[in-house]
Scaffold this motif. Structure first.
Motif, PDB file in Angstrom:
ATOM      1  N   SER A  77       0.829  -1.200   0.000  1.00  0.00           N
ATOM      2  CA  SER A  77       0.000   0.000   0.000  1.00  0.00           C
ATOM      3  C   SER A  77       0.866   1.253   0.000  1.00  0.00           C
ATOM      4  CB  SER A  77      -0.913  -0.014   1.220  1.00  0.00           C
ATOM      5  OG  SER A  77      -1.615   1.189   1.334  1.00  0.00           O
ATOM      6  N   GLY A  78       1.932   1.243   0.770  1.00  0.00           N
ATOM      7  CA  GLY A  78       2.846   2.381   0.798  1.00  0.00           C
ATOM      8  C   GLY A  78       3.516   2.603  -0.548  1.00  0.00           C
ATOM      9  N   ARG A  79       3.918   1.510  -1.199  1.00  0.00           N
ATOM     10  CA  ARG A  79       4.538   1.625  -2.526  1.00  0.00           C
ATOM     11  C   ARG A  79       3.545   2.190  -3.536  1.00  0.00           C
ATOM     12  NH1 ARG A  79       6.277  -3.930  -1.391  1.00  0.00           N
ATOM     13  NH2 ARG A  79       8.227  -3.742  -0.266  1.00  0.00           N
ATOM     14  N   LEU A  80       2.307   1.753  -3.435  1.00  0.00           N
ATOM     15  CA  LEU A  80       1.289   2.249  -4.356  1.00  0.00           C
ATOM     16  C   LEU A  80       1.031   3.738  -4.138  1.00  0.00           C
ATOM     17  CD1 LEU A  80      -0.545   1.386  -6.637  1.00  0.00           C
ATOM     18  CD2 LEU A  80      -2.282   0.836  -4.945  1.00  0.00           C
ATOM     19  N   ILE A  83       3.611   5.581  -6.019  1.00  0.00           N
ATOM     20  CA  ILE A  83       3.295   5.588  -7.449  1.00  0.00           C
ATOM     21  C   ILE A  83       2.229   6.644  -7.745  1.00  0.00           C
ATOM     22  CG2 ILE A  83       2.326   4.232  -9.349  1.00  0.00           C
ATOM     23  CD1 ILE A  83       3.629   1.745  -7.997  1.00  0.00           C
ATOM     24  N   MET A  84       1.245   6.766  -6.865  1.00  0.00           N
ATOM     25  CA  MET A  84       0.222   7.798  -7.044  1.00  0.00           C
ATOM     26  C   MET A  84       0.826   9.195  -6.939  1.00  0.00           C
ATOM     27  SD  MET A  84      -3.230   6.325  -5.268  1.00  0.00           S
ATOM     28  CE  MET A  84      -2.535   5.749  -3.731  1.00  0.00           C
ATOM     29  N   LEU A  85       1.773   9.378  -6.035  1.00  0.00           N
ATOM     30  CA  LEU A  85       2.469  10.658  -5.926  1.00  0.00           C
ATOM     31  C   LEU A  85       3.225  10.957  -7.221  1.00  0.00           C
ATOM     32  CD1 LEU A  85       3.368  13.114  -4.269  1.00  0.00           C
ATOM     33  CD2 LEU A  85       5.253  11.715  -3.410  1.00  0.00           C
ATOM     34  N   ALA A  86       3.848   9.933  -7.793  1.00  0.00           N
ATOM     35  CA  ALA A  86       4.542  10.108  -9.072  1.00  0.00           C
ATOM     36  C   ALA A  86       3.554  10.514 -10.167  1.00  0.00           C
ATOM     37  CB  ALA A  86       5.277   8.824  -9.458  1.00  0.00           C
ATOM     38  N   GLY A  87       2.343   9.977 -10.113  1.00  0.00           N
ATOM     39  CA  GLY A  87       1.317  10.364 -11.079  1.00  0.00           C
ATOM     40  C   GLY A  87       0.950  11.829 -10.950  1.00  0.00           C
ATOM     41  N   VAL A  88       0.823  12.300  -9.730  1.00  0.00           N
ATOM     42  CA  VAL A  88       0.524  13.718  -9.510  1.00  0.00           C
ATOM     43  C   VAL A  88       1.702  14.578  -9.974  1.00  0.00           C
ATOM     44  CG1 VAL A  88       0.066  15.460  -7.741  1.00  0.00           C
ATOM     45  CG2 VAL A  88      -1.102  13.252  -7.647  1.00  0.00           C
ATOM     46  N   CYS A  89       2.912  14.106  -9.731  1.00  0.00           N
ATOM     47  CA  CYS A  89       4.106  14.857 -10.143  1.00  0.00           C
ATOM     48  C   CYS A  89       4.257  14.905 -11.665  1.00  0.00           C
ATOM     49  CB  CYS A  89       5.350  14.255  -9.503  1.00  0.00           C
ATOM     50  SG  CYS A  89       5.444  14.554  -7.727  1.00  0.00           S
ATOM     51  N   SER A  90       3.562  14.028 -12.371  1.00  0.00           N
ATOM     52  CA  SER A  90       3.626  14.079 -13.831  1.00  0.00           C
ATOM     53  C   SER A  90       3.069  15.397 -14.355  1.00  0.00           C
ATOM     54  CB  SER A  90       2.883  12.894 -14.456  1.00  0.00           C
ATOM     55  OG  SER A  90       1.491  13.010 -14.255  1.00  0.00           O
ATOM     56  N   LEU A  91       2.200  16.035 -13.580  1.00  0.00           N
ATOM     57  CA  LEU A  91       1.705  17.360 -13.973  1.00  0.00           C
ATOM     58  C   LEU A  91       2.830  18.385 -13.960  1.00  0.00           C
ATOM     59  CD1 LEU A  91      -1.637  17.328 -11.967  1.00  0.00           C
ATOM     60  CD2 LEU A  91      -1.346  17.000 -14.423  1.00  0.00           C
TER      61      LEU A  91
END
Length: 103
Positions: A77-80, A83-91
């Motif tokens: 869950s922590g790793r996921l 990954i979600m933070l990386a998705g937000v950082c894609s902006l």
């Protein structure tokens, strides 16, 4: 705690397979989107999507054990969440790509 969650209702092994299926459903549009932004010459964003979103989700789903205990699922869950933070950082990467041009 009285929660009626998918692992409790369906079992850990079935839940792991459902989650892996959802990961595949998440990867498919990311691959398509990465291909599209690459063709529009947003190479930095396409590379970011591949390295920080597509590959981590695929690895996360691949190493997700079907018969894990609560501690292993907590780590997953922590790793996921990373990954979600990386998705937000894609902006941010997209904005940087716009600033430097479509090089």
């Amino acid at each position: 705690e009285g929660c009626d969650t998918m692992p409790i209702r369906m079992g850990l092994q079935t839940s792991a397979w459902v989650v892996k299926g959802i990961a595949v459903l998440a990867i498919a549009p990311l691959i398509a989107g990465s291909y599209i932004v690459y063709n529009f010459h947003y190479r930095l964003l396409a590379f970011y999507m591949l390295v920080f979103l597509i590959l981590p989700i695929a690895l996360w789903a691949f190493i997700l054990p079907a018969e894990a205990d609560a501690e292993q699922y907590h780590k997953a869950s922590g790793r996921l969440k990373l990954i979600m933070l990386a998705g937000v950082c894609s902006l941010i990467v997209y904005h940087i790509q716009l600033l430097i041009g479509n090089a």
